[in-house]
Design a protein around this motif. Sequence first.
Motif, PDB file in Angstrom:
ATOM      1  N   GLY A 185     -29.350  10.289  46.348  1.00  0.00           N
ATOM      2  CA  GLY A 185     -29.812  10.530  44.984  1.00  0.00           C
ATOM      3  C   GLY A 185     -30.407   9.282  44.362  1.00  0.00           C
ATOM      4  O   GLY A 185     -31.449   9.335  43.700  1.00  0.00           O
ATOM      5  N   ALA A 186     -29.732   8.153  44.570  1.00  0.00           N
ATOM      6  CA  ALA A 186     -30.250   6.894  44.030  1.00  0.00           C
ATOM      7  C   ALA A 186     -31.600   6.548  44.656  1.00  0.00           C
ATOM      8  O   ALA A 186     -32.514   6.068  43.978  1.00  0.00           O
ATOM      9  N   LYS A 187     -31.750   6.813  45.957  1.00  0.00           N
ATOM     10  CA  LYS A 187     -33.015   6.517  46.640  1.00  0.00           C
ATOM     11  C   LYS A 187     -34.142   7.418  46.132  1.00  0.00           C
ATOM     12  O   LYS A 187     -35.255   6.958  45.873  1.00  0.00           O
ATOM     13  N   LEU A 188     -33.841   8.701  45.995  1.00  0.00           N
ATOM     14  CA  LEU A 188     -34.889   9.629  45.560  1.00  0.00           C
ATOM     15  C   LEU A 188     -35.282   9.398  44.111  1.00  0.00           C
ATOM     16  O   LEU A 188     -36.434   9.608  43.734  1.00  0.00           O
ATOM     17  N   LYS A 189     -34.327   8.966  43.280  1.00  0.00           N
ATOM     18  CA  LYS A 189     -34.685   8.645  41.904  1.00  0.00           C
ATOM     19  C   LYS A 189     -35.647   7.460  41.869  1.00  0.00           C
ATOM     20  O   LYS A 189     -36.634   7.457  41.127  1.00  0.00           O
ATOM     21  N   GLN A 190     -35.368   6.456  42.685  1.00  0.00           N
ATOM     22  CA  GLN A 190     -36.230   5.271  42.730  1.00  0.00           C
ATOM     23  C   GLN A 190     -37.646   5.639  43.188  1.00  0.00           C
ATOM     24  O   GLN A 190     -38.628   5.031  42.746  1.00  0.00           O
ATOM     25  N   LEU A 191     -37.752   6.656  44.039  1.00  0.00           N
ATOM     26  CA  LEU A 191     -39.054   7.074  44.561  1.00  0.00           C
ATOM     27  C   LEU A 191     -39.742   8.103  43.661  1.00  0.00           C
ATOM     28  O   LEU A 191     -40.876   8.496  43.934  1.00  0.00           O
ATOM     29  N   GLY A 192     -39.047   8.572  42.612  1.00  0.00           N
ATOM     30  CA  GLY A 192     -39.657   9.493  41.662  1.00  0.00           C
ATOM     31  C   GLY A 192     -39.459  10.956  41.959  1.00  0.00           C
ATOM     32  O   GLY A 192     -40.039  11.810  41.285  1.00  0.00           O
ATOM     33  N   LEU A 193     -38.622  11.299  42.951  1.00  0.00           N
ATOM     34  CA  LEU A 193     -38.390  12.702  43.283  1.00  0.00           C
ATOM     35  C   LEU A 193     -37.270  13.307  42.443  1.00  0.00           C
ATOM     36  O   LEU A 193     -37.153  14.533  42.360  1.00  0.00           O
ATOM     37  N   LEU A 194     -36.435  12.464  41.860  1.00  0.00           N
ATOM     38  CA  LEU A 194     -35.347  12.908  40.993  1.00  0.00           C
ATOM     39  C   LEU A 194     -35.413  12.163  39.671  1.00  0.00           C
ATOM     40  O   LEU A 194     -35.985  11.078  39.577  1.00  0.00           O
ATOM     41  N   ASP A 195     -34.796  12.755  38.659  1.00  0.00           N
ATOM     42  CA  ASP A 195     -34.635  12.080  37.376  1.00  0.00           C
ATOM     43  C   ASP A 195     -33.307  12.550  36.789  1.00  0.00           C
ATOM     44  O   ASP A 195     -32.648  13.423  37.357  1.00  0.00           O
ATOM     45  N   ASP A 196     -32.903  11.988  35.690  1.00  0.00           N
ATOM     46  CA  ASP A 196     -31.673  12.433  35.052  1.00  0.00           C
ATOM     47  C   ASP A 196     -31.768  12.209  33.554  1.00  0.00           C
ATOM     48  O   ASP A 196     -32.614  11.457  33.071  1.00  0.00           O
ATOM     49  N   GLU A 197     -30.919  12.893  32.829  1.00  0.00           N
ATOM     50  CA  GLU A 197     -30.874  12.738  31.380  1.00  0.00           C
ATOM     51  C   GLU A 197     -29.448  12.933  30.891  1.00  0.00           C
ATOM     52  O   GLU A 197     -28.623  13.571  31.562  1.00  0.00           O
ATOM     53  N   VAL A 198     -29.168  12.354  29.734  1.00  0.00           N
ATOM     54  CA  VAL A 198     -27.863  12.503  29.098  1.00  0.00           C
ATOM     55  C   VAL A 198     -28.046  13.363  27.856  1.00  0.00           C
ATOM     56  O   VAL A 198     -28.860  13.048  26.983  1.00  0.00           O
ATOM     57  N   GLN A 199     -27.321  14.458  27.788  1.00  0.00           N
ATOM     58  CA  GLN A 199     -27.387  15.363  26.642  1.00  0.00           C
ATOM     59  C   GLN A 199     -26.105  15.220  25.828  1.00  0.00           C
ATOM     60  O   GLN A 199     -25.005  15.328  26.378  1.00  0.00           O
ATOM     61  N   GLU A 200     -26.257  14.955  24.523  1.00  0.00           N
ATOM     62  CA  GLU A 200     -25.098  14.742  23.667  1.00  0.00           C
ATOM     63  C   GLU A 200     -25.055  15.773  22.545  1.00  0.00           C
ATOM     64  O   GLU A 200     -26.086  16.173  22.006  1.00  0.00           O
TER      65      GLU A 200
END
Length: 254
Positions: A185-200
């Motif tokens: 997951g960390a690798k794919l995020k760095q390559l732009g295939l994944l992202d994440d967000e925090v919802q509050e």
Amino acid sequence: MEPITSVAIGYAADKLVSVAESLVKTHVIERWSRYRAQTFFEAFCTAIVDVSATDDELREKLDELMSDDARSQVVFEAYRSVCLSKSRSIGPRVIAFLTAEIVLSGSAASEDDEQIFSAAEALSDNEFEELHAFVHAELEKAESPPSSGAWFHVEIRKETSSASSSNALPYVPPLDHALYVGRWGAKLKQLGLLDDEVQERSWRYGVDTERHIDEGGIAREVKWVLAIGPAARRLATFAQRAGKGTDRSAMDRV
């Protein structure tokens, strides 16, 4: 007996380095480069012609495709990625399947294609398996499958906290991909295939003697959401297809 001189020591060291270099080149670099290349070409050939094709039919198809400069360049770049692939088996097959798609279509590699090539070079065999298992499980749980070009959102964790009026709510860190998803997951995020967000989501509460709340304050619910891009889903599909062909047959011939 004369003492060993620094010249003799240097000579011995040079000989050891030379022997070690030769052994590493023969038994490590050449062996595993040959294995990755063979894995790539086997998958590539099965992707461009039917498995029942004869050698002559395969040769004719390859001649047709490789006579085109753009297509041959795609194969060359793909082979370069194979040589650098962290994965021994699944990565080279993923690269082969994607290369076959591009070559057969006669088009240039898209941005998503380039991301998949980079990911196929970066992930290990175990990480490919974890990626496919994760994406497959989350898609199975989804109420409706996402469209081909849409990002797919998955809730990874949820946490509720509260603080009285005299205290502050704790800091909300970003999603730790390596901890909650996997190193892939960390690798794919760095390559732009994944992202994440925090919802509050937060709300205030007052004194409630029955619930033993002596002071009002604020409560907060935090959700960490992973966004899986279309390229990541394609990569997972390629990984599933490539994993089915993973065995020791090619390794036994190295």
